[in-house]
Design an enzyme around this catalytic site. Structure first.
Site, PDB file in Angstrom:
ATOM      1  N   GLU A  76      37.227   3.387 -14.403  1.00  0.00           N
ATOM      2  CA  GLU A  76      37.384   1.938 -14.895  1.00  0.00           C
ATOM      3  C   GLU A  76      35.600   0.801 -14.981  1.00  0.00           C
ATOM      4  O   GLU A  76      35.535   0.616 -15.639  1.00  0.00           O
ATOM      5  CB  GLU A  76      37.591   0.602 -13.084  1.00  0.00           C
ATOM      6  CG  GLU A  76      38.127  -0.381 -14.020  1.00  0.00           C
ATOM      7  CD  GLU A  76      39.713  -0.404 -14.751  1.00  0.00           C
ATOM      8  OE1 GLU A  76      39.604  -0.540 -16.485  1.00  0.00           O
ATOM      9  OE2 GLU A  76      40.708  -0.078 -14.603  1.00  0.00           O
ATOM     10  N   GLU A 131      33.682  -0.218 -23.311  1.00  0.00           N
ATOM     11  CA  GLU A 131      34.198  -0.976 -24.057  1.00  0.00           C
ATOM     12  C   GLU A 131      32.474  -2.590 -24.462  1.00  0.00           C
ATOM     13  O   GLU A 131      33.134  -3.034 -25.953  1.00  0.00           O
ATOM     14  CB  GLU A 131      34.802  -2.210 -23.447  1.00  0.00           C
ATOM     15  CG  GLU A 131      36.161  -0.844 -23.266  1.00  0.00           C
ATOM     16  CD  GLU A 131      37.585  -1.363 -22.490  1.00  0.00           C
ATOM     17  OE1 GLU A 131      37.618  -2.776 -21.682  1.00  0.00           O
ATOM     18  OE2 GLU A 131      38.953  -1.304 -22.602  1.00  0.00           O
TER      19      GLU A 131
END
Length: 100
Positions: free
Chosen positions: A48, A55
């Site tokens: 994660e 991102e």
């Protein structure tokens, strides 16, 4: 994905990890099973974080829509999804026989 959404996903992962650890404690896992559960949790949290880093890096490089930027984000999110599905399958293989 926005920064707030990425952090929210991580918080959800942490809550899930705490719940899994609590269930593990009361289920009476073997040492090997504990190691597997801990590796799954650590792997999910780490993946994660890698997804969030990808991102943010893509967002830093371009604010404009670009198909390759979208693909990079989608692929990273897909990796998280695949790991999450595999983790659930493995958890079921560990927990279900103990419960039934």
């Amino acid at each position: 994905m926005t920064q707030a959404a990425a952090e929210q996903n991580f918080r959800v992962d942490l809550v899930a990890a705490v719940l899994v650890l609590a269930v593990s404690f009361f289920t009476g896992l073997s040492r090997v099973e504990w190691c597997i559960i801990i590796l799954l949790i650590a792997g999910m949290l780490a993946l994660e974080m890698v997804n969030s880093a990808i991102e943010r890096t893509v967002d830093l490089v371009t604010q404009d829509f670009h198909p390759l930027a979208k693909a990079a984000k989608d692929i990273a999110a897909g990796a998280v999804l695949i790991y999450a599905i595999a983790s659930v399958v493995i958890a079921c293989m560990i927990f279900l026989p103990k419960w039934f």
